[in-house]
Design a protein around this motif. Structure first.
Motif, PDB file in Angstrom:
ATOM      1  N   ILE A   2      -8.817  71.018  44.019  1.00 51.86           N
ATOM      2  CA  ILE A   2      -8.723  72.307  43.340  1.00 51.86           C
ATOM      3  C   ILE A   2      -8.255  73.387  44.303  1.00 51.86           C
ATOM      4  O   ILE A   2      -7.404  74.229  43.964  1.00 51.86           O
ATOM      5  N   GLY A   3      -8.792  73.376  45.518  1.00 50.32           N
ATOM      6  CA  GLY A   3      -8.370  74.355  46.509  1.00 50.32           C
ATOM      7  C   GLY A   3      -6.900  74.207  46.876  1.00 50.32           C
ATOM      8  O   GLY A   3      -6.192  75.206  47.047  1.00 50.32           O
ATOM      9  N   ALA A   4      -6.431  72.980  46.991  1.00 48.62           N
ATOM     10  CA  ALA A   4      -5.013  72.755  47.295  1.00 48.62           C
ATOM     11  C   ALA A   4      -4.132  73.316  46.183  1.00 48.62           C
ATOM     12  O   ALA A   4      -3.107  73.970  46.439  1.00 48.62           O
ATOM     13  N   ALA A   5      -4.522  73.058  44.937  1.00 45.75           N
ATOM     14  CA  ALA A   5      -3.755  73.585  43.804  1.00 45.75           C
ATOM     15  C   ALA A   5      -3.770  75.109  43.801  1.00 45.75           C
ATOM     16  O   ALA A   5      -2.749  75.762  43.525  1.00 45.75           O
ATOM     17  N   HIS A   6      -4.923  75.692  44.105  1.00 44.40           N
ATOM     18  CA  HIS A   6      -5.036  77.152  44.172  1.00 44.40           C
ATOM     19  C   HIS A   6      -4.104  77.710  45.239  1.00 44.40           C
ATOM     20  O   HIS A   6      -3.366  78.692  45.005  1.00 44.40           O
ATOM     21  N   HIS A  42      -2.154  82.163  48.885  1.00 38.12           N
ATOM     22  CA  HIS A  42      -2.283  81.542  50.210  1.00 38.12           C
ATOM     23  C   HIS A  42      -3.655  81.747  50.839  1.00 38.12           C
ATOM     24  O   HIS A  42      -3.945  81.150  51.887  1.00 38.12           O
ATOM     25  N   GLY A  43      -4.513  82.577  50.245  1.00 38.43           N
ATOM     26  CA  GLY A  43      -5.797  82.880  50.867  1.00 38.43           C
ATOM     27  C   GLY A  43      -6.940  82.007  50.392  1.00 38.43           C
ATOM     28  O   GLY A  43      -8.105  82.382  50.573  1.00 38.43           O
ATOM     29  N   ASP A  44      -6.645  80.855  49.810  1.00 38.80           N
ATOM     30  CA  ASP A  44      -7.695  79.979  49.286  1.00 38.80           C
ATOM     31  C   ASP A  44      -8.739  79.626  50.348  1.00 38.80           C
ATOM     32  O   ASP A  44      -8.406  79.340  51.495  1.00 38.80           O
ATOM     33  N   ILE A  45     -10.020  79.637  49.938  1.00 42.44           N
ATOM     34  CA  ILE A  45     -11.087  79.170  50.822  1.00 42.44           C
ATOM     35  C   ILE A  45     -11.766  77.904  50.298  1.00 42.44           C
ATOM     36  O   ILE A  45     -12.543  77.282  51.013  1.00 42.44           O
ATOM     37  N   ILE A  46     -11.480  77.522  49.056  1.00 46.81           N
ATOM     38  CA  ILE A  46     -12.157  76.363  48.478  1.00 46.81           C
ATOM     39  C   ILE A  46     -11.832  75.099  49.259  1.00 46.81           C
ATOM     40  O   ILE A  46     -12.716  74.302  49.582  1.00 46.81           O
ATOM     41  N   HIS A  72       7.115  76.148  46.681  1.00 45.69           N
ATOM     42  CA  HIS A  72       7.684  75.193  47.645  1.00 45.69           C
ATOM     43  C   HIS A  72       7.270  75.542  49.072  1.00 45.69           C
ATOM     44  O   HIS A  72       6.931  74.657  49.874  1.00 45.69           O
ATOM     45  N   LEU A  73       7.303  76.832  49.401  1.00 39.21           N
ATOM     46  CA  LEU A  73       6.911  77.266  50.741  1.00 39.21           C
ATOM     47  C   LEU A  73       5.452  76.940  51.019  1.00 39.21           C
ATOM     48  O   LEU A  73       5.117  76.378  52.073  1.00 39.21           O
ATOM     49  N   ARG A  74       4.573  77.269  50.074  1.00 39.34           N
ATOM     50  CA  ARG A  74       3.155  77.036  50.303  1.00 39.34           C
ATOM     51  C   ARG A  74       2.809  75.547  50.318  1.00 39.34           C
ATOM     52  O   ARG A  74       1.904  75.117  51.043  1.00 39.34           O
ATOM     53  N   ALA A  75       3.514  74.764  49.533  1.00 41.05           N
ATOM     54  CA  ALA A  75       3.282  73.318  49.541  1.00 41.05           C
ATOM     55  C   ALA A  75       3.606  72.727  50.909  1.00 41.05           C
ATOM     56  O   ALA A  75       2.899  71.834  51.400  1.00 41.05           O
ATOM     57  N   GLY A  76       4.655  73.223  51.526  1.00 38.46           N
ATOM     58  CA  GLY A  76       5.038  72.712  52.831  1.00 38.46           C
ATOM     59  C   GLY A  76       4.097  73.099  53.951  1.00 38.46           C
ATOM     60  O   GLY A  76       3.954  72.370  54.939  1.00 38.46           O
TER      61      GLY A  76
END
Length: 392
Positions: A116-120, A126-130, A196-200
């Protein structure tokens, strides 16, 4: 997929709650302790206030006039404070989950949280903490047999080590020239390009953040686990002297450090930016413990009053946290309105307060009709659905 059954005694830590058995003529009736839910709801509101710096796209040291006053208020009262409460509550819930449901359920839940955190992170913000909590939190398994006092000693050792390293890093650069660094994201013109940027960058970001922040996070998790062992959050009336010490001692240390943080965040120098990190987190922890002490004393005396309105938001912690990201990135990011970088600290603070307060009645309305938040339901369904299959 059917809804999973509720956990015995302590609900899934995803909802931030806790219940304590109460004797009744016809057998035990489980009554939910309000303090953990209230703390988590208050923490969510405070986290949104601080995250607005990132959502709106402004740097602290560039604020002037009323915007600077709003930023100072944020630094003194909120910055580093509520994320510390949130992390301690995560450790509190994780300790309860290990004790009641075992290692298998704990690991499954953390795998689900990581996804879930990765998807977020990739799809929203970009500030996910999960995902970071899910990864670092696995090390809580090493503390499963530790009692409250050893947990406090471990937390102190980890916290002191991390603070020393970050202070030394800042002091070593005092004589070096250079401007303040910014943690604002790199935003591209379209939503697919940003995804795409955040996935990389997600994998490298997660590992790097875990290595840098891991000791401090584990210290906070251990403090939460110590609170779970002692029952201070579910039985605050039994811990009034401790709560008084937390309230007085925590705020006595945390508020002056918050003022120092506010000063450091008005300065553009690189070294002062580095020094603001340990001041933010050390002072944030002190104030967080002070806030816990104050609300704990109110709960122990049955005087939570209006603070109880935050309990519903706390029970929907994950759903509300993700909703905040969706709303704010929709408002501010260039591919959805081009407001990023145009707001100052005062207007961002006002918007954060409005959204956080709106989440209180919405959460209460939602709970009255469903009994669980959508993301909380999903986590339970995935964890207990997978666990059932494994047992078969």
């Amino acid at each position: 997929m059917t809804a999973p059954p509720p956990l015995p005694d302590l609900p899934d830590p995803a909802d931030g709650g806790g219940v304590v058995p109460t004797p009744a003529p016809r057998g035990p009736v489980r009554e939910r302790s309000p303090l953990p839910d209230v703390l988590r709801g208050v923490a969510l509101a405070g986290i949104l206030i601080v995250n607005m710096q990132d959502f709106a796209g402004f740097n602290e040291w560039t604020q002037t006039g009323l915007d600077r006053a709003a930023q100072v208020l944020t630094d003194v009262l909120a910055n580093g404070r509520f994320i510390s409460i949130f992390a301690m509550l995560f450790g509190w819930g994780a300790a309860g989950l290990i004790a009641r449901q075992g290692v298998g359920t704990f690991l499954l839940r953390h795998a689900v949280l990581l996804a879930i955190g990765a998807a977020h992170y990739i799809l929203v913000w970009h500030g996910d903490i999960i995902s970071l909590y899910a990864l670092v939190g696995v090390f809580m398994l090493l503390t499963a047999r530790m009692e409250a006092r050893p947990l406090l000693v471990l937390a102190a050792a980890l916290g002191a080590w991390w603070l020393n390293l970050t202070v030394q890093a800042g002091l070593s650069t005092l004589s070096e020239p250079g401007g303040r660094f910014s943690n604002l994201p790199e935003l591209l013109a379209t939503y697919p390009a940003n995804v795409h940027l955040r996935a990389g960058e997600f994998g490298g970001m997660l590992v790097g953040s875990a290595l840098y922040n891991g000791p401090w996070l584990l210290a906070l998790f251990c403090l939460g686990a110590a609170a779970q062992r002692s029952g201070v959050l579910t039985r605050p009336h039994e811990h009034r002297p401790l709560l008084r010490r937390l309230a007085v001692g925590g705020l006595s240390v945390g508020l002056p450090l918050g003022a120092l943080l506010a000063y450091l965040n008005t300065r553009p120098e690189y070294a002062l930016g580095l020094l603001s990190i340990p001041v933010r987190m050390g002072g944030g922890l002190a104030s967080a413990l002070g806030y816990v002490g104050v609300l704990g004393l109110l709960a122990a005396s049955g005087r939570l009053g209006g603070w109880r309105h935050f309990a519903a938001s706390g029970r929907l912690a994950m759903s509300n946290y993700l909703a905040q990201s969706v709303v704010m990135t929709t408002v501010f990011y260039p591919y959805a309105g081009a407001q990023w970088g145009r707001w100052g600290a005062l207007s961002a603070l006002a918007l954060a307060l409005a959204v956080a307060l709106l989440q209180l009645p919405v959460s209460r309305w939602w709970l009255a009709r469903t009994g669980s938040g959508p993301m909380e339901w999903l986590v339970r369904a995935l964890v207990y659905g997978l666990h059932t299959r494994e047992r078969r």
